[in-house]
Enzyme design. Structure first.
Site, PDB file in Angstrom:
ATOM      1  N   ASN A   1       0.832  -1.202   0.000  1.00  0.00           N
ATOM      2  CA  ASN A   1       0.000   0.000   0.000  1.00  0.00           C
ATOM      3  C   ASN A   1       0.871   1.259   0.000  1.00  0.00           C
ATOM      4  OD1 ASN A   1      -2.370   1.577   0.218  1.00  0.00           O
ATOM      5  ND2 ASN A   1      -3.319  -0.038   1.426  1.00  0.00           N
ATOM      6  N   CYS A   2       0.234   2.389  -0.268  1.00  0.00           N
ATOM      7  CA  CYS A   2       0.913   3.679  -0.371  1.00  0.00           C
ATOM      8  C   CYS A   2       1.808   3.932   0.838  1.00  0.00           C
ATOM      9  CB  CYS A   2      -0.130   4.791  -0.486  1.00  0.00           C
ATOM     10  SG  CYS A   2       0.526   6.456  -0.349  1.00  0.00           S
ATOM     11  N   PRO A   3       3.030   4.405   0.679  1.00  0.00           N
ATOM     12  CA  PRO A   3       3.695   4.783  -0.564  1.00  0.00           C
ATOM     13  C   PRO A   3       4.633   3.707  -1.099  1.00  0.00           C
ATOM     14  CG  PRO A   3       4.991   5.615   1.245  1.00  0.00           C
ATOM     15  CD  PRO A   3       3.878   4.761   1.841  1.00  0.00           C
TER      16      PRO A   3
END
Lengths: 76, 154
Positions: free
Chosen positions: A13-15
């Site tokens: 997941n981000c980042p």
């Protein structure tokens, strides 16, 4: 589509997808293409933004079966 | 010339610890030159052993599996339980751990300044902090921040 290297960013997941791509691109030479497979839906917009800001070229962006595939050409 | 991002990280709970590390590592990936000034409770994020916790107490916006009155949230062990549950949720969703984001920042040459005044105030020991950081004050921050394209207080 042809690519020189492939990065599996599924489950990240981000980042993290962006950070992994940055790291992988650093190991490649200019003009080479990197294929990225991710499951983070936010990565679609993020990879567009990443490429616009870093000068790398987003050759392809597609979606299927909950997976997002990108083809990024490293800037020369 | 590279763009510059200056961040002040002033909070040390698990939820507040994420934004500085996420933004700093991402900006570095976008070829920014990044500096984070850690002050007050934010300084605990530089300890070798990260121990950031999250508390539902006084944090009514925190999504809970079941509604829980403050009176229950203040019971012993609730903070540890909330922290454990949050960390597990993050792991399940592929969110990086703080440790991982922090080391990614360091790998990307994000410059870290620890507030010397806070170190003195809380009697922190320099050997408790991670390597590769500098100690300085407000003037040190402004030297970089005055030329930054983006400045954030977190």
């Amino acid at each position: 589509m042809d690519f020189d290297k492939e990065l599996d960013a599924r489950g990240l997941n981000c980042p993290l997808p962006i950070l992994r791509v940055k790291k992988t691109l650093a190991e490649m030479t200019g003009g080479q293409a990197l294929k990225v497979v991710a499951t983070d839906s936010g990565s679609v917009k993020d990879f567009q933004a990443f490429c616009r800001q870093t000068g790398n070229e987003l050759l392809e962006s597609s979606e299927g079966n909950g997976e997002y595939t990108f083809l990024i050409k490293k800037k020369a | 010339m590279a763009k510059k991002l200056a961040i002040i990280a002033s909070k040390g709970t698990l939820d507040w610890a994420y934004p500085p590390f996420i933004l700093a590592s991402t900006a570095a990936a976008l070829d920014y030159e990044v500096q984070i000034f850690f002050t007050f409770y934010g300084l605990t994020l530089l300890k070798k052993e990260l121990d950031a916790k999250i508390s539902p107490l006084g944090n009514p916006a925190m999504p809970m599996p079941v509604p829980m009155p403050n009176l229950v949230q203040m019971l012993p062990g609730m903070e540890s339980m909330a922290t454990m549950m949050m960390k597990q949720k993050m792991k399940d969703k592929g969110v990086a751990s703080l440790e991982e984001l922090r080391s990614l920042c360091q790998e990307a040459d994000v410059k870290v300044i620890a507030c010397q005044m806070t170190v003195d105030l809380f009697d922190f020991k320099k050997e408790d902090f991670i390597d590769g950081i500098e100690f300085g004050g407000a003037a040190t921050f402004f030297e970089f921040a005055s030329e930054a394209d983006v400045s954030l207080f977190i």
